[in-house]
Design an enzyme around this catalytic site. Structure first.
Site, PDB file in Angstrom:
ATOM      1  N   HIS A  30       0.822  -1.216   0.000  1.00  0.00           N
ATOM      2  CA  HIS A  30       0.000   0.000   0.000  1.00  0.00           C
ATOM      3  C   HIS A  30       0.854   1.264   0.000  1.00  0.00           C
ATOM      4  O   HIS A  30       1.634   1.498   0.916  1.00  0.00           O
ATOM      5  CB  HIS A  30      -0.913   0.012   1.231  1.00  0.00           C
ATOM      6  CG  HIS A  30      -2.032   0.991   1.127  1.00  0.00           C
ATOM      7  ND1 HIS A  30      -3.234   0.695   0.525  1.00  0.00           N
ATOM      8  CD2 HIS A  30      -2.139   2.273   1.536  1.00  0.00           C
ATOM      9  CE1 HIS A  30      -4.034   1.742   0.574  1.00  0.00           C
ATOM     10  NE2 HIS A  30      -3.394   2.726   1.186  1.00  0.00           N
ATOM     11  N   HIS A  33     -13.144   1.772   3.525  1.00  0.00           N
ATOM     12  CA  HIS A  33     -12.131   2.637   4.135  1.00  0.00           C
ATOM     13  C   HIS A  33     -12.691   2.951   5.526  1.00  0.00           C
ATOM     14  O   HIS A  33     -13.169   2.031   6.182  1.00  0.00           O
ATOM     15  CB  HIS A  33     -11.847   3.879   3.278  1.00  0.00           C
ATOM     16  CG  HIS A  33     -10.675   4.651   3.784  1.00  0.00           C
ATOM     17  ND1 HIS A  33     -10.782   5.862   4.408  1.00  0.00           N
ATOM     18  CD2 HIS A  33      -9.360   4.335   3.808  1.00  0.00           C
ATOM     19  CE1 HIS A  33      -9.582   6.264   4.800  1.00  0.00           C
ATOM     20  NE2 HIS A  33      -8.692   5.361   4.446  1.00  0.00           N
ATOM     21  N   HIS A  49      -8.929  -2.188   7.422  1.00  0.00           N
ATOM     22  CA  HIS A  49     -10.029  -1.212   7.549  1.00  0.00           C
ATOM     23  C   HIS A  49     -11.413  -1.804   7.806  1.00  0.00           C
ATOM     24  O   HIS A  49     -12.374  -1.034   7.911  1.00  0.00           O
ATOM     25  CB  HIS A  49     -10.137  -0.304   6.302  1.00  0.00           C
ATOM     26  CG  HIS A  49      -9.111   0.780   6.210  1.00  0.00           C
ATOM     27  ND1 HIS A  49      -9.243   1.986   6.871  1.00  0.00           N
ATOM     28  CD2 HIS A  49      -7.944   0.867   5.533  1.00  0.00           C
ATOM     29  CE1 HIS A  49      -8.201   2.756   6.600  1.00  0.00           C
ATOM     30  NE2 HIS A  49      -7.383   2.101   5.793  1.00  0.00           N
ATOM     31  N   ASP A 102       0.278   5.537  -1.065  1.00  0.00           N
ATOM     32  CA  ASP A 102      -0.703   6.555  -1.443  1.00  0.00           C
ATOM     33  C   ASP A 102      -0.134   7.679  -2.290  1.00  0.00           C
ATOM     34  O   ASP A 102      -0.716   8.769  -2.326  1.00  0.00           O
ATOM     35  CB  ASP A 102      -1.344   7.144  -0.176  1.00  0.00           C
ATOM     36  CG  ASP A 102      -2.554   6.334   0.280  1.00  0.00           C
ATOM     37  OD1 ASP A 102      -3.464   6.130  -0.550  1.00  0.00           O
ATOM     38  OD2 ASP A 102      -2.589   5.901   1.447  1.00  0.00           O
ATOM     39  N   GLU A 154      -8.910   1.407  -2.549  1.00  0.00           N
ATOM     40  CA  GLU A 154      -9.040   1.404  -1.090  1.00  0.00           C
ATOM     41  C   GLU A 154     -10.406   1.938  -0.666  1.00  0.00           C
ATOM     42  O   GLU A 154     -10.604   3.130  -0.521  1.00  0.00           O
ATOM     43  CB  GLU A 154      -7.928   2.237  -0.435  1.00  0.00           C
ATOM     44  CG  GLU A 154      -7.951   2.099   1.093  1.00  0.00           C
ATOM     45  CD  GLU A 154      -6.910   2.938   1.792  1.00  0.00           C
ATOM     46  OE1 GLU A 154      -6.494   3.968   1.233  1.00  0.00           O
ATOM     47  OE2 GLU A 154      -6.517   2.581   2.920  1.00  0.00           O
ATOM     48  N   HIS A 196      -2.262  -3.274   4.509  1.00  0.00           N
ATOM     49  CA  HIS A 196      -1.481  -2.363   5.370  1.00  0.00           C
ATOM     50  C   HIS A 196      -2.063  -2.346   6.784  1.00  0.00           C
ATOM     51  O   HIS A 196      -2.750  -1.422   7.180  1.00  0.00           O
ATOM     52  CB  HIS A 196      -1.388  -0.955   4.763  1.00  0.00           C
ATOM     53  CG  HIS A 196      -2.704  -0.266   4.488  1.00  0.00           C
ATOM     54  ND1 HIS A 196      -3.697  -0.823   3.734  1.00  0.00           N
ATOM     55  CD2 HIS A 196      -3.168   0.955   4.873  1.00  0.00           C
ATOM     56  CE1 HIS A 196      -4.716   0.013   3.662  1.00  0.00           C
ATOM     57  NE2 HIS A 196      -4.430   1.098   4.358  1.00  0.00           N
ATOM     58  N   ASP A 222       2.390   1.982   3.822  1.00  0.00           N
ATOM     59  CA  ASP A 222       1.428   3.095   3.897  1.00  0.00           C
ATOM     60  C   ASP A 222       2.119   4.437   3.655  1.00  0.00           C
ATOM     61  O   ASP A 222       1.642   5.483   4.132  1.00  0.00           O
ATOM     62  CB  ASP A 222       0.691   3.095   5.248  1.00  0.00           C
ATOM     63  CG  ASP A 222      -0.754   3.585   5.124  1.00  0.00           C
ATOM     64  OD1 ASP A 222      -1.148   4.027   4.022  1.00  0.00           O
ATOM     65  OD2 ASP A 222      -1.479   3.555   6.135  1.00  0.00           O
TER      66      ASP A 222
HETATM   67 ZN   LIG Z   1      -5.633   2.857   4.727  1.00  0.00          ZN
END
Ligand SMILES: [Zn+2]
Ligand SMILES: *[C@@H]1O[C@H](CO)[C@@H](O)[C@H](O)[C@H]1NC(C)=O
Ligand SMILES: *[C@@H]1O[C@H](CO)[C@@H](O)[C@H](O)[C@H]1NC(C)=O
Length: 420
Positions: free
Chosen positions: A43, A173, A219, A45, A146, A240, A309
């Site tokens: 993961h 999420h 999540h 971003d 996600e 993650h 992450d």
């Molecule tokens: Zn997350």
């Protein structure tokens, strides 16, 4: 007496020199292992940073020099990033609004990034494509979506996203969807709406198995984790998340779930966010390695992976501040006595196994037809959603004109019969 003191002094000097050599050896060994097996991270971003900082205007960005992110090309090279699931993430406030468009734009920006920097990235959709990219000295680039809100409760949208290369979906999420509860339910700050997954949520799991898309349980509530572990035909992932026993944060994975992930031959890719590592604002390399050690102790080295992450969090451990630093963690695992074999499992072999198993399940289900039963209208009714296609009982409210026409026709026919 004196020679003995000198001897001890000599021994101390020899030992400190030797310690330095040992540390260097560990890093050499870490880099050698990373050249043999790709580091596959679950993961990152960066795509979200591209939206946040540049509104996805990639032409205005130079990933060779970008310094406002944890991830750029020099850092990727230095960190030996073999493969990355880039996150196509859009926030929960897009739910029931423009989540699908924004998610498509995040998918688009990942594809554009791969085309703009072909010497660095190669798009990948299978375990085999990850290995091919790694062999050609490129970072294999995959996409994970996600949050189930990105689908707007549509199996058709799920299938189209699969066709665009999406290979995992995080079921939620940090918001409930119309078919699944998110981890905040477990903190007590949000009510459960589905007691886990709704029946449409379960349809979605079956369809993801058929398509060959990984189910990501980062999540979600513990209830959802267990429901999916009960019913998925393919191994599951936590893209993650860290270990709950080491830091009791509800985003982390409890020991009993770790054991079930092992039975299912899945993977837990450890998150580096300080708040999930130590349950405090600060953390170091050693604290992160504690999660690796714990998961290994509870469920074995063959369910562990890396899920940093990066660019999705604000606080990262000392010596793990950006993607260039990951070899430090690999060296730390070696220092703690992890074997070459165990380190390679965590680096990438586990994820490759999970992906191949998922591909086998997909192939075994290829005679199955796509599920085309939509979510019940009541579950998704809101002012931004039309009901085209749903044959509702109160059709009059939906198609007043056509219903009026139908009634008129029936009345005329009746009238005609009476008069003839
Ligand atoms: Zn997350
Ligand atoms: C891999 O790529 C890096 C950076 O682009 C380069 O420095 C390195 O020499 C390449 N290695 C091989 C084996 O091609
Ligand atoms: C890392 O932090 C922990 C506390 O979270 C501390 O006990 C430990 O000594 C630190 N280790 C290093 C190597 O700095």
């Amino acid at each position: 007496m004196l020679p003995k003191v000198l001897l001890s002094l000599g021994l101390v000097l020899w030992m400190s020199n030797h310690a330095v050599t040992l540390t260097e050896d560990l890093m050499d060994r870490a880099l050698r292992l990373m050249s043999e097996t790709p580091l596959i991270d679950g993961h990152n971003d960066l795509p979200w940073q591209l939206r946040k900082q540049f509104n996805n205007e990639l032409n205005k960005v130079d990933l060779h020099t970008l310094e406002t992110t944890h991830t750029n090309i020099p850092k990727i090279k230095h960190g030996r990033l073999g493969a990355q699931f880039w996150s196509a993430y859009v926030p929960c406030d897009t739910q029931k609004k423009d989540a699908v468009r924004q998610t498509l734009e995040q998918i688009d920006v990942v594809h554009r990034m791969c085309k703009k920097y072909p010497e660095t990235f190669r798009f990948a959709r299978t375990a085999e494509e990850i290995l091919a990219a790694f062999r050609s000295n490129r970072t294999a680039s995959l996409i994970g979506v996600e949050g189930g809100h990105s689908l707007d409760s549509s199996l058709g949208t799920l299938r189209v996203m699969y066709d665009l290369g999406v290979r995992y979906l995080t079921l939620t999420h940090s918001c409930n969807t119309p078919w699944a509860d998110n981890w905040l339910v477990d903190t007590g700050s949000e009510p459960s709406e589905h007691n886990g997954l709704s029946s449409f949520g379960k349809q979605l799991i079956v369809e993801m198995n058929r398509l060959g898309m990984l189910i990501d349980l980062a999540h979600v509530t513990v209830k959802v984790m267990n429901q999916v572990l009960d019913m998925s035909a393919a191994p599951v992932i936590f893209s993650h998340s860290s270990a709950y026993s080491v830091c009791p944060h509800k985003r982390n994975v409890p020991d009993d779930v770790l054991k079930r992930v092992k039975e299912k031959k899945g993977i837990v890719m450890v998150n580096f966010y300080n708040d999930y590592v130590t349950c405090s604002k600060t953390a170091n390399l050693s604290d992160v390695a504690d999660h690796f050690d714990h998961i290994k102790k509870v469920a074995g080295a063959d369910i562990i992976g890396f899920g940093g992450d990066y660019d999705g969090v604000t606080r990262l451990p000392e010596n793990l501040e950006d993607v260039s630093k990951v070899p430090n963690l690999v060296a730390e695992l070696l220092r703690r006595g992890w074997t070459d074999q165990e380190v390679k499992l965590a680096l990438g072999d586990n994820l490759l196994r999970v992906m191949k198993d998922m591909e086998r399940v997909r192939d075994s289900l290829n005679a199955k037809v796509p599920d085309d039963v939509p979510i019940p209208y009541e579950a998704v009714q809101n002012e931004c959603r039309t009901s085209h296609g749903y044959n509702l009982n109160n059709a009059g409210a939906v198609h007043p004109l056509s219903t009026l026409a139908l009634l008129l026709t029936l009345a005329l026919q009746t009238f005609a019969k009476i008069t003839v």
